[in-house]
Design a protein around this motif. Structure first.
Motif, short mmCIF file in Angstrom:
data_model
loop_
_atom_site.label_atom_id
_atom_site.label_comp_id
_atom_site.label_asym_id
_atom_site.label_seq_id
_atom_site.Cartn_x
_atom_site.Cartn_y
_atom_site.Cartn_z
N ALA A 125 0.89 -1.19 0.00
CA ALA A 125 0.02 0.04 0.16
C ALA A 125 0.86 1.37 -0.09
O ALA A 125 0.51 2.35 -0.66
N SER A 126 1.89 1.08 0.75
CA SER A 126 2.64 2.48 0.98
C SER A 126 4.13 2.53 0.18
O SER A 126 4.67 3.64 0.07
N PHE A 127 4.51 1.32 -0.37
CA PHE A 127 5.74 1.60 -0.62
C PHE A 127 6.08 1.00 -2.26
O PHE A 127 7.02 1.54 -2.81
N ASP A 148 16.43 7.14 2.99
CA ASP A 148 15.90 6.92 3.94
C ASP A 148 14.57 6.03 3.54
O ASP A 148 14.09 5.12 4.35
N LEU A 149 14.02 6.29 2.38
CA LEU A 149 12.86 5.47 2.04
C LEU A 149 13.21 4.01 1.63
O LEU A 149 12.57 3.00 2.15
N ASP A 150 14.33 3.87 1.21
CA ASP A 150 14.80 2.44 0.88
C ASP A 150 15.05 1.65 2.42
O ASP A 150 14.76 0.52 2.45
N MET A 151 15.63 2.38 3.28
CA MET A 151 15.58 1.89 4.67
C MET A 151 14.42 1.28 5.23
O MET A 151 14.48 0.23 5.73
N ILE A 152 13.28 2.12 5.19
CA ILE A 152 12.13 2.05 5.69
C ILE A 152 11.60 0.77 4.92
O ILE A 152 10.87 -0.16 5.56
N ALA A 153 11.51 0.74 3.44
CA ALA A 153 11.06 -0.22 2.59
C ALA A 153 11.67 -1.60 2.99
O ALA A 153 11.15 -2.65 3.14
N GLY A 154 13.00 -1.41 3.21
CA GLY A 154 13.62 -2.77 3.64
C GLY A 154 13.16 -3.42 4.79
O GLY A 154 12.92 -4.50 5.24
N LEU A 155 13.13 -2.48 5.88
CA LEU A 155 12.54 -2.99 7.15
C LEU A 155 10.95 -3.40 7.23
O LEU A 155 10.91 -4.46 7.66
N VAL A 156 10.06 -2.84 6.37
CA VAL A 156 8.85 -3.59 6.15
C VAL A 156 8.99 -4.66 5.29
O VAL A 156 8.31 -6.02 5.64
N GLY A 157 9.44 -4.62 3.91
CA GLY A 157 9.27 -5.37 3.03
C GLY A 157 10.21 -6.90 3.00
O GLY A 157 9.74 -7.76 2.77
N ARG A 158 11.19 -6.49 3.86
CA ARG A 158 12.25 -7.73 4.09
C ARG A 158 12.16 -8.02 5.40
O ARG A 158 12.09 -9.45 5.76
N ARG A 159 12.43 -7.12 6.62
CA ARG A 159 12.56 -7.75 7.98
C ARG A 159 11.28 -8.33 8.43
O ARG A 159 10.97 -9.42 9.01
N LEU A 160 10.20 -7.25 8.67
CA LEU A 160 8.96 -7.51 9.14
C LEU A 160 8.20 -8.32 8.44
O LEU A 160 7.43 -9.38 8.82
N ALA A 161 8.17 -8.37 6.92
CA ALA A 161 7.19 -9.27 6.17
C ALA A 161 8.01 -10.94 6.38
O ALA A 161 7.20 -11.64 5.73
N ASN A 162 9.17 -10.94 6.89
CA ASN A 162 9.83 -12.32 7.11
C ASN A 162 9.96 -12.47 8.53
O ASN A 162 10.67 -13.51 8.88
N ILE A 163 9.34 -11.96 9.70
CA ILE A 163 9.51 -12.24 10.81
C ILE A 163 9.27 -13.33 11.10
O ILE A 163 8.31 -14.08 10.83
N GLY A 164 10.00 -14.25 11.82
CA GLY A 164 9.76 -15.59 12.31
C GLY A 164 10.44 -16.56 11.42
O GLY A 164 10.32 -17.87 11.56
N ARG A 165 10.98 -16.13 10.27
CA ARG A 165 11.41 -16.89 9.21
C ARG A 165 13.02 -16.52 9.03
O ARG A 165 13.13 -15.40 9.55
N PRO A 166 13.59 -17.32 8.51
CA PRO A 166 15.45 -16.92 8.09
C PRO A 166 15.22 -15.66 6.90
O PRO A 166 14.42 -15.92 6.33
#
Length: 319
Positions: free
Chosen positions: A194-196, A251-269
């Protein structure tokens, strides 16, 4: 038991009225439709008919979704309800009471205008179907009983004497962490799309889902010590973001990476970082001397028959 002692389960009991009745063959026959040509019931069903405009009932669906949303914001689905950290229960109960009040007021408004809503719906449809709609109308008292909003906070535990043998409850409790990670992953993927996706800049409004995920993780951090690492990652990124103005570039790349990579895969490698594609290297055309040497090699290594053919036949190109 340590986990169960830190949660309260909110059970929602919300019942809505669909505003529909079963469509019968005689409803069609009344309007000249040949019912004997309809497919048998084992093959297809006739479906339903509306007796009131869907817009009149939409507010009730919205209130139900709102109640579920605020429960999910602070807890996770558990045993048909929502497991909420104890420290968040009081505030959540107050919010649910307010939604319940609005639900009741909306229902009273609908019941007071019930006959008008029915007449309005009949007027919006072809006149030949008026009798079919009127024949299916339910009395307002039936609608009153069919629609209700209630909730109850409950404490979950094993009956006396079954504390060490309640395998079903143990399995459900063990699944709380996986359910938490699943819900955060879904929320992160929704926020990312929705946002990135396709955006070259965002505003701080796009940070709201991230802060919501942080609050959810913080309240349930007792489920796993590794949750603290995800919270720390969120805090580090948020602290680096400009407090005002659009968010662009790194800054946008950093937030997008947090959401799309880190949080979207939380609990997984975490997926591996993509490797940069190798640059294409253009091969240089051989020099004239190299061409001559190449031709000599071809001639030298060629069979006698082919060598004669090459001497007799000049090269011909089709382009």
């Amino acid at each position: 038991m340590n986990i169960l002692n830190q949660i309260v389960v909110i059970m929602l009991n919300i019942s809505l009225w669909s505003g529909r009745k079963k469509l019968r063959p005689e409803d069609l026959a009344a309007n000249g439709i040949e019912v004997d040509k309809l497919p048998p019931g084992t093959l297809a069903s006739l479906g339903t008919k509306r007796i009131i405009a869907p817009e009149a009932l939409n507010p009730f669906s919205a209130l139900k979704k709102e109640a579920e949303r605020i429960c999910l914001a602070k807890g996770v689905r558990f045993l048909g309800g929502f497991a909420i950290p104890k420290e968040n229960v009081d505030k959540l109960v107050e919010e649910l009471k307010e939604i319940k009040q609005r639900f009741q007021e909306t229902k009273e408004s609908l019941l007071s205008d019930y006959d008008k809503e029915i007449d309005k719906w009949i007027a919006e449809n072809p006149p030949e179907w008026a009798a079919v709609i009127r024949a299916a109308i339910e009395p307002a008292s039936t609608i009153d009983q069919a629609m209700h909003f209630n909730f109850a906070p409950v404490v979950v535990g094993s009956p006396e004497g079954m504390e060490d043998t309640n395998e079903g409850l143990d399995e459900e409790t063990d699944g709380l962490l996986g359910q938490l990670y699943h819900e955060v992953r879904m929320q992160a993927k929704t926020a990312f799309e929705a946002s990135f996706v396709g955006r070259k800049e965002i505003t701080r409004k796009a940070l709201r889902p991230i802060l919501s995920m942080r609050e959810k993780l913080l309240g349930l951090s007792f489920l796993d010590p590794e949750i603290a690492e995800a919270i720390q990652a969120i805090d580090q990124v948020i602290d680096k973001v400009p407090k005002t103005g659009p968010i662009i570039g790194t800054d946008l790349d950093m937030i997008a990476g947090l959401v799309g990579r880190r949080l979207a895969n939380i609990g997984r490698p975490l997926p591996p970082e993509p490797e940069p594609e190798p640059e294409a290297v253009e091969e240089e055309a051989p020099a004239e001397e190299e061409v001559e040497i190449l031709e000599e090699r071809i001639v030298f290594n060629s069979p006698p028959a082919l060598l004669k053919q090459k001497k007799r036949a000049p090269l011909v190109f089709d382009f």
